[in-house]
Design an enzyme around this catalytic site. Structure first.
Site, PDB file in Angstrom:
ATOM      1  N   ARG A 126       0.471  14.866  12.708  1.00 28.76           N
ATOM      2  CA  ARG A 126       0.983  14.635  11.362  1.00 28.76           C
ATOM      3  C   ARG A 126       0.996  15.895  10.475  1.00 28.76           C
ATOM      4  NH1 ARG A 126      -1.292   8.971   9.248  1.00 28.76           N
ATOM      5  NH2 ARG A 126       0.614   8.987   8.044  1.00 28.76           N
TER       6      ARG A 126
ATOM      7  N   LYS B 221       0.833  -1.204   0.000  1.00 28.02           N
ATOM      8  CA  LYS B 221       0.000   0.000   0.000  1.00 28.02           C
ATOM      9  C   LYS B 221       0.865   1.251   0.000  1.00 28.02           C
ATOM     10  CE  LYS B 221      -1.724   1.672   4.080  1.00 28.02           C
ATOM     11  NZ  LYS B 221      -1.482   3.102   4.353  1.00 28.02           N
ATOM     12  N   ASN B 222       1.816   1.307   0.932  1.00 28.29           N
ATOM     13  CA  ASN B 222       2.562   2.554   1.109  1.00 28.29           C
ATOM     14  C   ASN B 222       3.579   2.813  -0.002  1.00 28.29           C
ATOM     15  OD1 ASN B 222       1.041   3.127   3.286  1.00 28.29           O
ATOM     16  ND2 ASN B 222       2.588   2.615   4.830  1.00 28.29           N
TER      17      ASN B 222
ATOM     18  N   ASP C 219       4.500   0.909  12.151  1.00 28.82           N
ATOM     19  CA  ASP C 219       3.327   0.235  11.573  1.00 28.82           C
ATOM     20  C   ASP C 219       3.195  -1.218  12.041  1.00 28.82           C
ATOM     21  OD1 ASP C 219       2.676   2.546  10.269  1.00 28.82           O
ATOM     22  OD2 ASP C 219       3.435   1.916   8.311  1.00 28.82           O
TER      23      ASP C 219
HETATM   24  N1  EPU Z   1       6.279  14.888  10.460  1.00 30.01           N
HETATM   25  C1  EPU Z   1       6.302  16.241  10.739  1.00 30.01           C
HETATM   26  N2  EPU Z   1       6.277  17.113   9.693  1.00 30.01           N
HETATM   27  C2  EPU Z   1       6.228  16.713   8.393  1.00 30.01           C
HETATM   28  C3  EPU Z   1       6.219  15.334   8.123  1.00 30.01           C
HETATM   29  C4  EPU Z   1       6.240  14.436   9.183  1.00 30.01           C
HETATM   30  O1  EPU Z   1       6.341  16.659  11.904  1.00 30.01           O
HETATM   31  O2  EPU Z   1       6.200  17.570   7.492  1.00 30.01           O
HETATM   32  C5  EPU Z   1       6.333  13.919  11.579  1.00 30.01           C
HETATM   33  C6  EPU Z   1       5.045  13.100  11.690  1.00 30.01           C
HETATM   34  O3  EPU Z   1       4.039  13.778  12.391  1.00 30.01           O
HETATM   35  C7  EPU Z   1       5.540  11.857  12.383  1.00 30.01           C
HETATM   36  C8  EPU Z   1       6.950  11.684  11.822  1.00 30.01           C
HETATM   37  O4  EPU Z   1       7.328  12.961  11.321  1.00 30.01           O
HETATM   38  O5  EPU Z   1       5.608  12.089  13.758  1.00 30.01           O
HETATM   39  C9  EPU Z   1       7.086  10.658  10.713  1.00 30.01           C
HETATM   40  O6  EPU Z   1       6.091  10.893   9.746  1.00 30.01           O
HETATM   41  P1  EPU Z   1       6.277  10.478   8.224  1.00 30.01           P
HETATM   42  O7  EPU Z   1       6.197  11.700   7.372  1.00 30.01           O
HETATM   43  O8  EPU Z   1       7.474   9.617   8.079  1.00 30.01           O
HETATM   44  O9  EPU Z   1       4.966   9.593   7.977  1.00 30.01           O
HETATM   45  P2  EPU Z   1       3.999   9.613   6.723  1.00 30.01           P
HETATM   46  O10 EPU Z   1       4.782   9.775   5.466  1.00 30.01           O
HETATM   47  O11 EPU Z   1       2.883  10.554   6.981  1.00 30.01           O
HETATM   48  C10 EPU Z   1       4.168   7.050   6.271  1.00 30.01           C
HETATM   49  C11 EPU Z   1       3.220   5.904   6.162  1.00 30.01           C
HETATM   50  C12 EPU Z   1       2.656   5.576   7.546  1.00 30.01           C
HETATM   51  C13 EPU Z   1       3.821   5.228   8.466  1.00 30.01           C
HETATM   52  C14 EPU Z   1       4.823   6.378   8.506  1.00 30.01           C
HETATM   53  C15 EPU Z   1       6.064   6.077   9.317  1.00 30.01           C
HETATM   54  C16 EPU Z   1       2.314   6.168   3.939  1.00 30.01           C
HETATM   55  C17 EPU Z   1       1.154   6.486   3.078  1.00 30.01           C
HETATM   56  N3  EPU Z   1       2.132   6.264   5.261  1.00 30.01           N
HETATM   57  O12 EPU Z   1       3.421   8.149   6.787  1.00 30.01           O
HETATM   58  O13 EPU Z   1       1.836   4.442   7.366  1.00 30.01           O
HETATM   59  O14 EPU Z   1       3.341   4.982   9.759  1.00 30.01           O
HETATM   60  O15 EPU Z   1       5.248   6.704   7.153  1.00 30.01           O
HETATM   61  O16 EPU Z   1       6.694   4.943   8.860  1.00 30.01           O
HETATM   62  O17 EPU Z   1       3.370   5.808   3.455  1.00 30.01           O
HETATM   63  C18 EPU Z   1       0.082   2.960   7.878  1.00 30.01           C
HETATM   64  O18 EPU Z   1       0.329   2.371   6.798  1.00 30.01           O
HETATM   65  O19 EPU Z   1      -0.686   2.473   8.754  1.00 30.01           O
HETATM   66  C19 EPU Z   1       0.702   4.255   8.129  1.00 30.01           C
HETATM   67  C20 EPU Z   1       0.231   5.115   9.040  1.00 30.01           C
END
Ligand code: EPU
Length: 417
Positions: free
Chosen positions: A121, A22-23, A304
């Site tokens: 987030r 998915k991701n 995750d």
């Molecule tokens: N963060 C910030 N600012 C930003 C971006 C992120 O503060 O601009 C913080 C987030 O709030 C979090 C941390 O940095 O505390 C990491 O967030 P990240 O950006 O890495 O997460 P994401 O890209 O929003 C993806 C996956 C998530 C997974 C996380 C961490 C996808 C679509 N989603 O989210 O997947 O938990 O990386 O590995 O790729 C899931 O599949 O259940 C899921 C939530």
């Protein structure tokens, strides 16, 4: 609304084929905006989040045709530059279209994703990076409005390794003029998968999978055929399903090397894991022992998998401490696991779990995707009947999970509430 009814206590055995990730698929679908024409994506999982991504692309003017697990995306006529609140609120990853639209059309208007069950987030790092690439960004009426006559390369240093932020900037910088360097980049395998499709489209990206990614901008990119990598989190969830039921399960279509952190912890807990020709066999003839985990960005233990691992620790011999370092509110499954008789106390971002010999089936409610998975796992191990309601979360990210579990011998059924 559907719910899952599980009669627990069955040892799982047999083989399961892991679906596409998915991701990885979500940003890969978005990347087709950068390569106008007919892109063909294979090994696509059947999921609600994929349908939402298709709706986003269609709303931008793409023509999308699905045929089993192969999806054809024609982005020749992506002429709209707006992704609305209706679509972005159902799936945060939709925000990733902002940079690619900006790179292709010089402007974009995309709804800001709101908060989420697992944490605030924010997308400040995405916006910081887009600004560094030359975008002029305004937030108005809940939307991000971005303009750029010409995007140019830049040096970007993230405050934290963000998966979505790294993907977003890698895609946008692919069509910027000159060199971009992303420092403190996230290293998840999904980022490597995205870099691979972008490079196949003609981008020049090096270093994906390390914390420094170099992107030499190119003038244009062309459509491609590409296969999405296997879903490491789905694979990990089935590994725990095998362990928590004392079962013996073989997993196919997976990359065991993506799951090293989980494998080490499961081995530590006494689970037997062997890898022969990329088929992973997971057996758990004895009660697992308690081990501690701390979630970290890849290659650390994945956030995750935290909820699912906690379900296993609920029945382990001894006490374990699970620390969540990525999201500030990712313990929503704790109170539901306690309805099974689990003994868990939470203090700050750490949960202490004292393993019990047996969980007892209960009606529970899913709160987010991975929390839902942990409740199913607990239900598989518990005695009597468990009912998991609000499983729409589950349908976002696990393809036919109840069918795959039933094929392994679980007594699990989807019923209408
Ligand atoms: N963060 C910030 N600012 C930003 C971006 C992120 O503060 O601009 C913080 C987030 O709030 C979090 C941390 O940095 O505390 C990491 O967030 P990240 O950006 O890495 O997460 P994401 O890209 O929003 C993806 C996956 C998530 C997974 C996380 C961490 C996808 C679509 N989603 O989210 O997947 O938990 O990386 O590995 O790729 C899931 O599949 O259940 C899921 C939530």
């Amino acid at each position: 609304m559907d719910k899952l009814v599980i009669n627990g206590g069955k040892k799982l055995s047999g083989e399961v084929t892991v679906s596409g990730s998915k991701n990885a698929a979500l940003p890969i679908f978005v990347s087709t905006i950068l390569a106008p024409g007919l892109n063909t994506i294979g090994n696509v999982p059947f999921l609600r989040d994929i349908n939402t991504t298709i709706k986003v692309l269609e709303s931008l003017g793409a023509a999308v045709e699905g045929n089993g697990h192969v999806v054809k995306i024609d982005t020749a006529n992506v002429n709209s530059v707006e992704a609305t609140y209706d679509l972005v609120k159902t799936m945060r990853a939709s925000v990733l279209v902002l940079g690619p639209l900006l790179a292709r059309h010089g402007r974009a208007r995309v709804s800001l994703p709101g908060g989420c069950a697992i944490g605030a987030r924010p997308i400040d790092q995405h916006l910081m990076g887009l600004k560094a690439l030359g975008a002029d960004i305004h937030l108005t009426h809940g939307y991000v409005e971005a303009k750029a006559r010409k995007l140019h390369g830049a040096r970007i240093n993230f405050d934290m390794p963000t998966v979505g932020g790294t993907e977003h900037l890698m895609m946008t910088a692919a069509l910027a003029t000159g060199e971009t360097i992303i420092e403190n980049a996230a290293r998840e395998p999904e980022i490597v998968d995205l870099a691979n499709i972008l490079n196949k489209m003609g981008a020049r990206i090096e270093g994906a999978g390390t914390d420094t990614i170099r992107i030499e901008g190119v003038k244009e990119m062309s459509p491609v055929c590409y296969e999405v990598m296997p879903d490491r989190i789905e694979a990990g969830t089935f590994m725990i399903a095998a362990a928590i039921t004392g079962g013996d399960v073989k997993l196919r279509n997976m990359k065991p090397e993506h799951l090293d952190a989980l494998v080490f912890k499961l081995l530590d807990a006494g689970v037997e894991i062997t890898n022969k020709d990329s088929v992973l066999r997971v057996r758990c003839p004895r009660r697992p022992t308690a081990v501690n985990i701390k979630t970290r960005p890849y290659p650390g233990f994945p956030t995750d998998m935290q909820a699912q691992f906690m379900a296993l620790m609920c029945v382990a011999d001894g006490a374990s401490v699970i620390t969540e370092n990525i999201f500030e509110n990712r313990f929503m499954h704790v109170s539901e696991l306690m309805r099974f008789g689990a003994d868990i106390t939470v203090e700050g971002n750490s949960a202490t779990i004292k393993g019990v010999k047996k969980l007892s089936g209960a009606p529970v409610m899913a709160t987010d995707l991975r929390a839902s998975a942990s409740l199913i796992l607990a239900g598989l191990a518990a005695d009597a009947t468990t009912e998991v309601s609000r499983i729409y979360h589950l349908d976002r990210g696990y393809e036919s999970i109840e069918k795959k579990l039933a094929a392994l011998g679980a007594d699990i059924q989807r019923v209408k509430e």
